[in-house]
Design a protein around this motif. Structure first.
Motif, PDB file in Angstrom:
ATOM      1  N   CYS A 185       0.831  -1.215   0.000  1.00 26.96           N
ATOM      2  CA  CYS A 185       0.000   0.000   0.000  1.00 26.96           C
ATOM      3  C   CYS A 185       0.863   1.262   0.000  1.00 26.96           C
ATOM      4  O   CYS A 185       0.450   2.298  -0.497  1.00 26.96           O
ATOM      5  CB  CYS A 185      -0.935  -0.021   1.201  1.00 26.96           C
ATOM      6  SG  CYS A 185      -2.297   1.141   1.117  1.00 26.96           S
ATOM      7  N   TYR A 187       3.574   1.556  -1.606  1.00 30.08           N
ATOM      8  CA  TYR A 187       4.340   1.466  -2.856  1.00 30.08           C
ATOM      9  C   TYR A 187       4.674   2.847  -3.391  1.00 30.08           C
ATOM     10  O   TYR A 187       3.837   3.754  -3.399  1.00 30.08           O
ATOM     11  CB  TYR A 187       3.478   0.692  -3.863  1.00 30.08           C
ATOM     12  CG  TYR A 187       3.941   0.731  -5.279  1.00 30.08           C
ATOM     13  CD1 TYR A 187       4.969  -0.095  -5.709  1.00 30.08           C
ATOM     14  CD2 TYR A 187       3.337   1.589  -6.203  1.00 30.08           C
ATOM     15  CE1 TYR A 187       5.391  -0.072  -7.032  1.00 30.08           C
ATOM     16  CE2 TYR A 187       3.755   1.624  -7.527  1.00 30.08           C
ATOM     17  CZ  TYR A 187       4.788   0.791  -7.930  1.00 30.08           C
ATOM     18  OH  TYR A 187       5.206   0.821  -9.234  1.00 30.08           O
ATOM     19  N   SER A 188       5.915   3.004  -3.834  1.00 33.41           N
ATOM     20  CA  SER A 188       6.329   4.266  -4.439  1.00 33.41           C
ATOM     21  C   SER A 188       6.462   4.087  -5.946  1.00 33.41           C
ATOM     22  O   SER A 188       7.305   3.318  -6.412  1.00 33.41           O
ATOM     23  CB  SER A 188       7.669   4.724  -3.858  1.00 33.41           C
ATOM     24  OG  SER A 188       8.261   5.684  -4.703  1.00 33.41           O
ATOM     25  N   ALA A 189       5.638   4.828  -6.683  1.00 35.22           N
ATOM     26  CA  ALA A 189       5.677   4.744  -8.147  1.00 35.22           C
ATOM     27  C   ALA A 189       7.050   5.167  -8.658  1.00 35.22           C
ATOM     28  O   ALA A 189       7.511   4.687  -9.689  1.00 35.22           O
ATOM     29  CB  ALA A 189       4.577   5.624  -8.747  1.00 35.22           C
ATOM     30  N   ASN A 197       3.541   7.477   1.744  1.00 37.80           N
ATOM     31  CA  ASN A 197       2.510   7.446   0.709  1.00 37.80           C
ATOM     32  C   ASN A 197       1.214   7.948   1.334  1.00 37.80           C
ATOM     33  O   ASN A 197       0.522   7.213   2.044  1.00 37.80           O
ATOM     34  CB  ASN A 197       2.357   6.020   0.176  1.00 37.80           C
ATOM     35  CG  ASN A 197       1.369   5.938  -0.974  1.00 37.80           C
ATOM     36  OD1 ASN A 197       0.262   6.452  -0.867  1.00 37.80           O
ATOM     37  ND2 ASN A 197       1.760   5.278  -2.054  1.00 37.80           N
ATOM     38  N   CYS A 200      -2.234   6.154   0.591  1.00 40.22           N
ATOM     39  CA  CYS A 200      -2.478   4.979   1.419  1.00 40.22           C
ATOM     40  C   CYS A 200      -2.734   5.372   2.875  1.00 40.22           C
ATOM     41  O   CYS A 200      -3.697   4.919   3.486  1.00 40.22           O
ATOM     42  CB  CYS A 200      -1.287   4.028   1.330  1.00 40.22           C
ATOM     43  SG  CYS A 200      -1.447   2.606   2.432  1.00 40.22           S
ATOM     44  N   SER A 205      -6.342   4.164  -0.642  1.00 38.16           N
ATOM     45  CA  SER A 205      -5.945   3.056  -1.525  1.00 38.16           C
ATOM     46  C   SER A 205      -6.899   1.901  -1.259  1.00 38.16           C
ATOM     47  O   SER A 205      -6.663   1.048  -0.412  1.00 38.16           O
ATOM     48  CB  SER A 205      -4.503   2.625  -1.246  1.00 38.16           C
ATOM     49  OG  SER A 205      -3.604   3.607  -1.672  1.00 38.16           O
TER      50      SER A 205
END
Ligand SMILES: *[C@@H]1O[C@H](CO)[C@@H](O)[C@H](O)[C@H]1NC(C)=O
Length: 393
Positions: A185, A187-189, A197, A200, A205
């Protein structure tokens, strides 16, 4: 800054005390002998450490002949030392004979990297990889019962607990986590390590159980072995990691175990204590939502012991952990407010299991319906947490 200077001093102190104990440069087989029991010790050479994560260990004085292991992962701004003194696991280790590993984040601010591809991949070279190597080291040094290896954490440590469960399912038998987010959740693009983030964190999310399950499965592609049983705690009024993350995390693990998220097996109000609701999807996934509790739900030490199977009652059937006559061990690890002011290598004040009707540090000593002992061990005061719970602090 104060925290990092402190942890630097702590590391230095522990390193010095460790290196004076015996000469540096011994092979791994002798390392375990250098870890003295009954105090927090740093292990500086536990094998490959791609992310620079520090390892601390607590080996109980009363080590079981085939001990279990609990990996206890701190929150942002926390340290191994802070989680050691602020959580009940070292004391529980003395009671049950298991070893506690306290990893320490290498990042300023001491959140965990749960955002980079490296961290979100089995053997990907992130913090999760380093923590897995700590477990392997410990398993090799001690006659560890590999069916008794567990992971737990609060906040950022709870996020990492989910990530450990997804990236190293083969290592852990069960996990418990306090106010985290689903694995992936954060996660770094941009593939940034240690990224925050907010989508999230703010509970935005939202996706299907299938998608969350796919995200977790993708962290160890092709893995078909067993996976840790998951117990997920969250506070209903958490404004740091919004409570939507509770549902999303439960969706993830329900899907992993093939349970229908929309049809839980049971829902029990006021379990394991007043205001908490326990939802069980199956023997391997249980969620506990604490009504009116923010960031974070206090650690339920005796509930964890039940969930991990140390205390015998197992609760794999969705029974309420911590119910019955055994007093629950709970402690607060609330947010960043926790500071440690002295370099202490004492686990806890009270000697665990010492009878005489006194309650050791962190133990329950009062609250509505409490029939156990109310006298705290010397040096600790029975402190009201809420109408149902007082503990020796
Ligand atoms: C934040 O995480 C979500 C998944 O929860 C992801 O879709 C999004 O791209 C992430 N945001 C950034 C800025 O990387």
């Amino acid at each position: 800054m104060k925290g990092s200077i402190f942890s630097l001093l702590t590391s230095l102190f522990l390193f010095l005390s460790l290196s004076t104990a015996s000469p540096v440069g011994q092979d791994a087989g002798n390392l375990a002998k250098r870890v003295s029991a009954g105090s927090l010790q740093q292990v500086t050479n536990y094998g490959s450490n791609p992310s620079g994560t520090k390892m601390y260990i607590y080996v109980p004085r009363k080590l079981a002949s085939s001990p279990g292991v609990v990996v206890a992962i701190h929150y942002c701004t926390g340290t191994a030392q802070a989680y050691y003194t602020g959580s009940p696991y070292a004391q529980l280790a003395e009671q049950y004979g298991f070893i506690v590993i306290y990893p320490e984040s290498p990042y300023s601010g001491t959140c965990w990297d749960v955002s980079s591809k490296a961290a979100l991949t089995h053997n990907g070279g992130g913090d999760s990889n380093s923590i897995a190597n700590m477990v392997t080291w410990t398993t090799q040094q001690y006659k560890v019962d590999t069916s008794k290896i567990f992971v737990t954490g609060s906040s950022s440590g709870a996020m990492m607990t989910n990530v450990m469960a997804a990236t190293y399912p083969e290592l852990f038998k069960a996990a418990s986590l306090y106010n985290g987010v689903p694995a992936g959740c954060f996660y770094s693009a941009a593939n940034q390590a240690d990224a925050w983030n907010s989508t999230c964190a703010q509970g935005k999310s939202i996706t299907t159980p299938q998608h969350w399950g796919d995200i977790a499965r993708a962290m160890y592609p092709g893995y078909t072995g067993s996976r840790p049983r998951m117990q997920i705690y969250h506070g209903s009024v958490d404004t740091t990691l919004y409570p939507e993350n509770y549902q999303e995390t439960c969706k993830q693990w329900a899907n992993i175990f093939g349970y229908n998220y929309n049809a839980p097996q049971s829902t029990k109000n006021n379990s394991p204590q007043s205001g908490y609701t326990t939802t069980t999807w199956g023997p391997n996934v249980q969620g506990i939502l604490a009504s009116g509790v923010g960031h974070t739900v206090p650690i339920h030490g005796s509930g964890d012991m039940d969930w991990f199977g140390f205390s015998g009652s197992g609760s794999s059937n969705g029974g309420s952990p911590g119910s019955g006559s055994s007093p629950s061990t709970t402690t607060s690890t609330n947010g960043g407010s926790q500071t440690t002011t002295s370099v202490s290598t004492q686990p806890t004040g009270g000697s665990p299991g010492s009878g005489g009707g006194t309650v050791p540090q962190w133990g329950q000593c009062g609250g509505n319906g409490w029939t156990g002992p109310t006298q705290c061990a010397a040096g600790f005061t029975c402190t009201v947490s809420n109408p149902w719970y007082s503990q020796c602090l």
